[in-house]
Design a protein around this motif. Structure first.
Motif, short mmCIF file in Angstrom:
data_model
loop_
_atom_site.label_atom_id
_atom_site.label_comp_id
_atom_site.label_asym_id
_atom_site.label_seq_id
_atom_site.Cartn_x
_atom_site.Cartn_y
_atom_site.Cartn_z
N ALA A 1 0.85 -1.20 0.00
CA ALA A 1 0.00 0.00 0.00
C ALA A 1 0.88 1.25 0.00
CB ALA A 1 -0.92 0.00 1.22
N TYR A 2 0.38 2.28 -0.70
CA TYR A 2 1.10 3.55 -0.81
C TYR A 2 0.12 4.71 -0.70
CZ TYR A 2 4.58 0.45 -2.80
OH TYR A 2 5.44 -0.59 -2.99
N VAL A 3 0.61 5.84 -0.24
CA VAL A 3 -0.17 7.08 -0.31
C VAL A 3 -0.34 7.40 -1.78
CG1 VAL A 3 -0.18 9.53 0.25
CG2 VAL A 3 0.66 7.87 1.94
N ASP A 4 -1.56 7.78 -2.15
CA ASP A 4 -1.93 7.97 -3.55
C ASP A 4 -1.51 9.35 -4.07
OD1 ASP A 4 -3.05 7.46 -6.02
OD2 ASP A 4 -5.11 7.86 -5.38
N VAL A 5 -0.23 9.66 -3.95
CA VAL A 5 0.30 10.95 -4.39
C VAL A 5 1.65 10.71 -5.06
CG1 VAL A 5 1.10 13.22 -3.66
CG2 VAL A 5 -0.87 12.18 -2.53
N CYS A 6 1.75 11.06 -6.33
CA CYS A 6 3.03 10.93 -7.04
C CYS A 6 4.01 11.98 -6.50
CB CYS A 6 2.82 11.11 -8.54
SG CYS A 6 4.33 10.93 -9.51
N PRO A 7 5.27 11.61 -6.23
CA PRO A 7 6.24 12.60 -5.72
C PRO A 7 6.64 13.65 -6.75
CG PRO A 7 7.32 10.49 -6.08
CD PRO A 7 5.84 10.28 -6.31
N HIS A 8 6.22 13.49 -7.99
CA HIS A 8 6.56 14.46 -9.03
C HIS A 8 5.70 15.71 -8.90
CE1 HIS A 8 6.39 15.54 -13.58
NE2 HIS A 8 7.41 16.15 -13.02
N GLN A 9 4.40 15.60 -9.24
CA GLN A 9 3.50 16.75 -9.14
C GLN A 9 2.18 16.41 -8.47
OE1 GLN A 9 3.19 18.66 -12.98
NE2 GLN A 9 5.26 19.48 -12.81
N GLY A 10 2.17 15.34 -7.69
CA GLY A 10 1.00 15.04 -6.87
C GLY A 10 -0.11 14.28 -7.55
N GLY A 11 0.14 13.69 -8.71
CA GLY A 11 -0.90 12.95 -9.43
C GLY A 11 -1.38 11.72 -8.67
N PRO A 12 -2.59 11.24 -9.02
CA PRO A 12 -3.17 10.06 -8.36
C PRO A 12 -2.55 8.78 -8.90
CG PRO A 12 -4.65 10.86 -10.04
CD PRO A 12 -3.49 11.83 -10.01
N VAL A 13 -1.28 8.60 -8.65
CA VAL A 13 -0.49 7.53 -9.25
C VAL A 13 -1.02 6.14 -8.92
CG1 VAL A 13 1.20 7.58 -7.38
CG2 VAL A 13 1.85 6.63 -9.59
N CYS A 14 -1.50 5.93 -7.71
CA CYS A 14 -1.92 4.58 -7.31
C CYS A 14 -3.36 4.27 -7.74
CB CYS A 14 -1.79 4.42 -5.81
SG CYS A 14 -0.12 4.61 -5.21
N SER A 15 -4.26 5.22 -7.63
CA SER A 15 -5.66 4.93 -7.96
C SER A 15 -5.93 4.98 -9.46
CB SER A 15 -6.59 5.89 -7.23
OG SER A 15 -6.30 7.24 -7.57
N ASP A 16 -5.26 5.89 -10.19
CA ASP A 16 -5.51 6.05 -11.62
C ASP A 16 -4.36 5.59 -12.50
OD1 ASP A 16 -7.91 7.11 -10.88
OD2 ASP A 16 -7.37 9.19 -11.29
N GLY A 17 -3.23 5.22 -11.91
CA GLY A 17 -2.07 4.81 -12.69
C GLY A 17 -2.27 3.44 -13.31
N SER A 18 -1.61 3.22 -14.44
CA SER A 18 -1.71 1.93 -15.11
C SER A 18 -0.69 0.96 -14.53
CB SER A 18 -1.48 2.09 -16.61
OG SER A 18 -0.18 2.56 -16.87
N LEU A 19 -1.06 -0.31 -14.52
CA LEU A 19 -0.17 -1.38 -14.09
C LEU A 19 0.22 -2.18 -15.32
CD1 LEU A 19 -1.96 -2.64 -10.88
CD2 LEU A 19 0.36 -1.74 -11.01
N HIS A 20 1.49 -2.49 -15.44
CA HIS A 20 1.94 -3.28 -16.59
C HIS A 20 3.21 -4.03 -16.24
CE1 HIS A 20 4.96 -0.17 -17.47
NE2 HIS A 20 4.03 0.68 -17.18
N PRO A 21 3.53 -5.05 -17.04
CA PRO A 21 4.80 -5.73 -16.85
C PRO A 21 5.95 -4.80 -17.22
CG PRO A 21 3.33 -7.01 -18.25
CD PRO A 21 2.73 -5.65 -18.10
N PHE A 22 7.14 -5.13 -16.78
CA PHE A 22 8.32 -4.33 -17.09
C PHE A 22 8.75 -4.60 -18.52
CE2 PHE A 22 13.01 -3.67 -16.83
CZ PHE A 22 12.96 -2.30 -16.65
N LEU A 23 9.00 -3.53 -19.26
CA LEU A 23 9.42 -3.64 -20.66
C LEU A 23 10.94 -3.52 -20.75
CD1 LEU A 23 8.58 -3.75 -23.67
CD2 LEU A 23 8.56 -1.26 -23.61
N THR A 24 11.57 -4.48 -21.40
CA THR A 24 13.01 -4.40 -21.64
C THR A 24 13.23 -4.39 -23.15
OG1 THR A 24 13.27 -6.79 -21.67
CG2 THR A 24 13.52 -5.69 -19.55
N ALA A 25 14.40 -4.04 -23.56
CA ALA A 25 14.72 -4.06 -24.99
C ALA A 25 15.95 -4.93 -25.21
CB ALA A 25 14.98 -2.65 -25.49
#
Length: 122
Positions: free
Chosen positions: A38-62
């Motif tokens: 669990a995390y506080v739902d505040v992005c350290p960049h500009q305060g966006g709702p990173v946890c509630s509205d952020g997308s979840l995805h696998p890690f992409l490598t090249a």
């Protein structure tokens, strides 16, 4: 001020993530690899709702093919990266660390099991 919040572990597992309030802070708890984070739902960049509205995805490598061209490859292990919806900052879900700059991270919330419930504390 309340310092702990109880939530149903079954509800989090059913939804995948659940937004609640702990000590007046918006918090999101995730079902992650058989456990919970669990995390506080505040992005350290500009305060966006990173946890509630952020997308979840696998890690992409090249990787490079024989001709030297980059080939995108999804790392195994399921959804492990959380991306902020405002500016795309990406965090490891397991520890909240920013992939591009490990000195930055999401504010982690303590999660403990108590019977069928999770106890979230700040």
């Amino acid at each position: 001020m309340e310092t702990q919040t109880r939530v149903s572990a079954a509800e989090v597992r059913e939804e995948g993530r659940l937004r609640v309030t702990v000590s007046g802070q918006p918090v999101v708890v995730f079902d992650f690899q058989g456990g919970f984070v669990a995390y506080v739902d505040v992005c350290p960049h500009q305060g966006g709702p990173v946890c509630s509205d952020g997308s979840l995805h696998p890690f992409l490598t090249a990787e490079l093919d024989e001709a030297g061209r980059a080939v995108d490859t999804w790392a195994p292990g399921g959804e492990r990266v959380l991306a902020c919806p405002w500016h795309g900052w990406e965090f490891w879900l397991e520890d909240g660390v920013l992939i591009a700059d490990p000195t930055k991270r999401l504010r982690r919330v303590s999660v403990t099991m108590d019977g069928d419930d999770l106890v979230l504390a700040l």
